[in-house]
Design a protein around this motif. Structure first.
Motif, mmCIF file in Angstrom:
data_model
loop_
_atom_site.group_PDB
_atom_site.id
_atom_site.type_symbol
_atom_site.label_atom_id
_atom_site.label_comp_id
_atom_site.label_asym_id
_atom_site.label_seq_id
_atom_site.Cartn_x
_atom_site.Cartn_y
_atom_site.Cartn_z
ATOM 1 N N ASN A 63 26.270 45.093 33.346
ATOM 2 C CA ASN A 63 26.345 46.182 32.343
ATOM 3 C C ASN A 63 26.045 45.814 30.964
ATOM 4 N N GLN A 104 43.887 35.145 41.950
ATOM 5 C CA GLN A 104 43.445 36.292 42.741
ATOM 6 C C GLN A 104 43.153 37.736 41.901
ATOM 7 N N GLY A 105 42.816 37.420 40.672
ATOM 8 C CA GLY A 105 42.733 38.727 39.803
ATOM 9 C C GLY A 105 43.860 39.051 39.010
ATOM 10 N N ARG A 106 44.889 38.561 39.271
ATOM 11 C CA ARG A 106 46.105 38.730 38.570
ATOM 12 C C ARG A 106 46.051 38.011 37.158
ATOM 13 N N ARG A 140 35.676 53.160 36.073
ATOM 14 C CA ARG A 140 35.832 51.928 36.187
ATOM 15 C C ARG A 140 35.549 52.106 37.706
ATOM 16 N N GLN A 152 32.406 52.321 39.595
ATOM 17 C CA GLN A 152 31.481 50.889 39.593
ATOM 18 C C GLN A 152 31.984 50.185 40.652
ATOM 19 N N LYS A 190 35.017 49.312 41.292
ATOM 20 C CA LYS A 190 36.165 48.260 40.936
ATOM 21 C C LYS A 190 37.635 48.945 41.207
ATOM 22 N N HIS A 234 44.175 45.881 39.499
ATOM 23 C CA HIS A 234 43.563 44.766 39.579
ATOM 24 C C HIS A 234 44.321 43.563 38.927
#
Lengths: 744, 111
Positions: free
Chosen positions: A13, A57-59, B69, B72, B74, B80
């Motif tokens: 993006n 893990q994204g945290r 979001r 997309q 996510k 998250h």
């Protein structure tokens, strides 16, 4: 959950996204959480957690989420500067890196010629990536043997690591949260801890050294139970089976009391103890002095609770101990660590699945960082404190911090003329006891260099040359958990952008070295340097960059398989080949070979007369979600969450003193005084207060005498110099006495 | 018509503020504005050895469940980044089933 493998960098993006691991600056410990760095038009726009990181893990914490605000902050220093006013005046001139190196090289050589290389000291701080490199700034750059971590008694990580080295012959023991395994908690060889004892630590906020704190919550959801030992009720304590609210500074008595119960009731692992422990009978004899009755009296923890918690821990299998800073922050921090290690050992939880992981003493960067091959032996022997405190100075390859302050003040055994302040803000109340003494002593340096990202009280007070540091988003680097003293994984810090002319710790270290000690720096790039270090594990930086995270292989019960000793024999790397419950090394150094209890140097019991004027026990330094020690005070989003320095005080105590919630109050003792804001809370004992560390105020005047208001909330003014243990470790940052009264 | 919601297991919310700040970053909210706000219950003693100490993040009027979001592919920014992994986004009916299955200290928001 499906796995979509992403490259380490890709376009999305209109952004360039770089996957990386966090370390510092800005601070955290080498936990290495995974991030995605979103860059557009040369600017860091957004930071997100990387879901592909096997542990985080994204945290992501709020310090990392606000990184863009930090990176592009208007107060950030992004070019080298030299001072054009007096020390302490906020007057600077931008210079080039070449000019900076010319000044530094000329001045360093002049001082070495005139006073000797030992008259130069590198001052280092805590937790930051700089911990890997500041040794080499001294040893392979400036040519000095004196690398000084300024915290009195080396009382952060030092006692625990020192004792682990001497008693276990191992690096840093950490709870087993399945960090080594790509399949984590599903790994067939791993077992869920039945119980984790959290001792003097708030791992959720501090993410300490290599442990991803929220792994504990992961395990709680799977059924792990907790015992929490803390003077304050934390969220974890509120969920624990047992919260032992001990009097600050009595931890080793509690550990010895638990050993009393476990040993006398036969709850210990007899096979492990008999086969792998040295000195059990002597330890058994020692703990007879620590009956639950006596320990209850010392610690203020009810006797029944001590007994029940000890039984609960001993009967849980596997069980683990998550030990923390409070262990170190007492003159008998070494003894506390020794007693807690004994608990780990006699319950048979060392190096078993779901127990406590062990590592060889140091690997990769953990080995490289303290190499001093280019220093002549006679110069190395001159290290400040090397003769007086070999336990500290040999184990850590540094000076003794307290003797360094003495040398600065007295000029003995030789004068200190130059300081290199490597990524440290030591006069903020983080890295020093008696910071005012350090401040006065350091003002006399002939020349000083500071590396940092912002002007800090320390840089303002001392720097002649300021070198701008890159954040972890602006450099290629390596995260190694526990500084290589227990390497769970290696992570890549992948450079996402350049800000001004900032350079990383390793870049500065290498450029300095190439100028002054080129023989020590055969590599042309930092990546080549990393390759030479990572090569010991068969890795390269390129590979690490691509993969972002590489977990390390782990073998349990290494002591049975000859994997802990260079001679490949079974056992531990100790003089006896066993876990030394009775330490032959401590005995050799003239200390008690067994753990013992000593009252804190200042307490209602050791100094009852002083306690009449200073009736409250002072503990300090709890962790914040918003800050890493003295960092992030500029960041508006984080200050919004944590605006002021807070002293916690029990409502009953506050009422008796006429203090209301939100009042500014003075905290004072015979050493000093500071001001913080009162928060009334029943989670702390009425006779104890807790005050915060790390505070200074970027919004306040920069020049002396204010130095960004560093003295106002400076709790370490209340902690004295050189109240350290017999072997040189440990200092009473978390167990002092004080009085509290309303500020007018 | 299916509505989406946020299921929060506040037995394990540790109050790390990550949802608050992740949301601020995602929505570019200034100081003083929150798309989700953390509330603190306690700590208070409810028995000799029992304390209540809970955090509950509550979405505000500014929360649109990260519509753009999510489109997309996510997760919402708060979900998250939650360090305790106590937040879940999805259709209300599905979340309600999970709520029932766990049984306690669960709250379902449809902002």
């Amino acid at each position: 959950m499906g796995k979509t493998e992403k490259k380490w960098t890709y376009e999305e993006n209109g952004y360039t996204v770089v996957r990386s691991c966090c370390w510092s600056p800005p601070g955290c410990h080498p936990v290495g959480c995974g991030v995605r760095l979103y860059v557009k038009d040369g600017k860091l726009v957004k930071v997100e957690g990387d879901p592909e990181h096997p542990i985080s893990q994204g945290r992501l914490c709020i310090r990392c989420l606000t990184l863009p605000e930090y990176v592009h902050h208007p107060q950030r220093v992004i070019y080298p500067m030299k001072r054009v006013g007096k020390r302490g005046e906020n007057k600077w001139k931008r210079i080039s890196w070449d000019e900076a190196w010319d000044i530094i090289a000329d001045k360093t050589n002049e001082i070495k010629e005139k006073y000797g290389p030992e008259s130069i000291v590198v001052f280092g701080g805590t937790g930051r990536q700089a911990c890997l490199y500041y040794y080499q700034v001294a040893f392979s750059g400036l040519g000095s043997p004196n690398m000084c971590y300024t915290l009195s008694g080396w009382s952060c990580y030092g006692p625990r690591c020192g004792v682990s080295n001497f008693v276990l012959g191992a690096g840093y023991p950490e709870i087993d949260f399945a960090g080594f395994f790509p399949d984590r908690y599903d790994h067939p060889g791993w077992q869920l801890p039945e119980c984790i004892m959290i001792w003097g630590k708030d791992p959720l906020r501090s993410n300490p050294d290599g442990l991803y704190g929220h792994a504990i919550v992961d395990m709680m959801k799977k059924g792990t139970k907790l015992i929490v030992i803390d003077p304050r009720l934390t969220w974890l304590a509120s969920k624990a089976e047992y919260w032992l609210q001990l009097r600050p500074g009595t931890d080793e008595a509690l550990a010895l009391g638990m050993l009393n119960v476990i040993i006398n009731e036969g709850l210990y692992d007899k096979e492990f103890t008999e086969k792998w422990c040295h000195g059990f009978d002597k330890l058994k004899e020692r703990v007879q002095e620590f009956t639950p009755d006596r320990v209850a009296e010392i610690t203020w923890v009810p006797k029944e609770k001590i007994i029940e918690a000890a039984r609960y821990f001993a009967k849980s299998k596997p069980a683990s101990i998550c030990w923390g800073l409070a262990v170190d922050m007492k003159p008998t921090g070494t003894q506390t660590a020794h007693a807690i290690l004994a608990l780990m050992a006699v319950t048979g939880n060392l190096d078993i699945p779901g127990g406590i992981t062990l590592s060889p003493p140091a690997v990769l960067f953990g080995v490289w960082r303290s190499k001093h091959d280019y220093l002549p032996d006679e110069l190395w022997e001159k290290r400040l404190g090397a003769k007086e405190y070999p336990a500290v100075c040999t184990a850590r390859a540094t000076t003794h911090p307290d003797l360094t302050l003495d040398a600065l003040e007295t000029g003995k055994p030789y004068p200190i003329k130059m300081g290199w302040f490597n990524s440290t803000n030591l006069i903020s109340p983080t890295n020093t006891a008696a910071p005012d003494k350090w401040y006065r002593a350091l003002k006399d340096l002939e020349f000083a260099v500071v590396t940092d990202l912002f002007m800090t009280p320390t840089a303002m007070a001392f720097a002649d040359v300021f070198l701008p540091l890159a954040t972890f988003a602006e450099q290629n680097g390596v995260v190694i958990t526990n500084y290589g003293l227990n390497c769970i994984f290696v992570g890549a810090m992948n450079k996402a952008l350049q800000v001004g002319e900032c350079k990383s710790d390793i870049e500065i270290c290498m450029e300095l070295g190439k100028r002054l000690m080129p023989q020590a720096w055969p590599w042309n790039t930092v990546e080549e340097c990393f390759d030479s270090i990572l090569g010991d594990a068969g890795l390269s930086f390129n590979e690490l960059q691509e993969k972002v995270v590489i977990q390390m292989p782990y073998e349990y019960r290494k002591y049975e398989k000859g994997l802990l000793r260079p001679d490949k024999q079974p056992g531990f790397l100790t003089p006896t080949g066993k876990v030394e419950l009775y330490s032959t090394i401590f005995e050799g150094w003239g200390d008690d070979p067994l753990p013992y209890y000593q009252e804190p140097p200042y307490s209602p019991y050791s100094t009852p007369e002083l306690a009449k004027e200073y009736p409250l026990i002072l503990t300090t330094g709890h962790r914040s979600w918003a800050f890493f020690h003295s960092e992030q005070r500029h960041i508006r989003t984080l200050r919004e969450i944590h605006p002021d320095p807070i002293v916690e005080i029990h409502p009953e105590t506050a009422e008796a003193l006429g203090i209301k919630d939100g009042d500014w109050v003075y905290i004072e003792n015979m050493f000093g005084k500071c001001k913080q804001k009162a928060r009334l809370t029943a989670t702390i004992n009425p006779k104890v207060v807790h005050a915060e560390h790390g505070w200074w105020f970027p919004e306040k005047p920069a020049d002396e005498p204010s130095l960004f208001g560093v003295w106002e909330a400076n709790i370490n003014l209340l902690v004295p110099h050189k109240h350290i243990g017999k072997l040189g470790w440990g200092a009473p940052f978390k167990c002092m006495i004080c009085k509290v009264y309303k500020a007018e | 018509m299916t509505r989406n919601g946020l299921l929060i297991d506040y037995e394990f919310c540790t109050g790390c503020h990550s949802c608050e700040v992740a949301c601020k970053q995602e929505r570019n909210l200034p100081v003083g504005k929150w798309g989700i706000k953390l509330t603190e219950i306690g700590p208070s003693q409810i028995a000799p050895d029992r304390w209540e100490y809970n955090f509950v993040p509550i979405p505000t009027e500014l929360c649109d469940l990260c519509g753009e979001r999510v489109a997309q592919g996510k997760k919402p920014a708060c979900v998250h980044h939650c360090q305790a992994q106590v937040m879940e986004y999805g259709p209300v009916e599905e979340l309600a089933s999970k709520m029932v299955a766990k049984g306690k200290k669960m709250v379902l928001f449809v902002p």
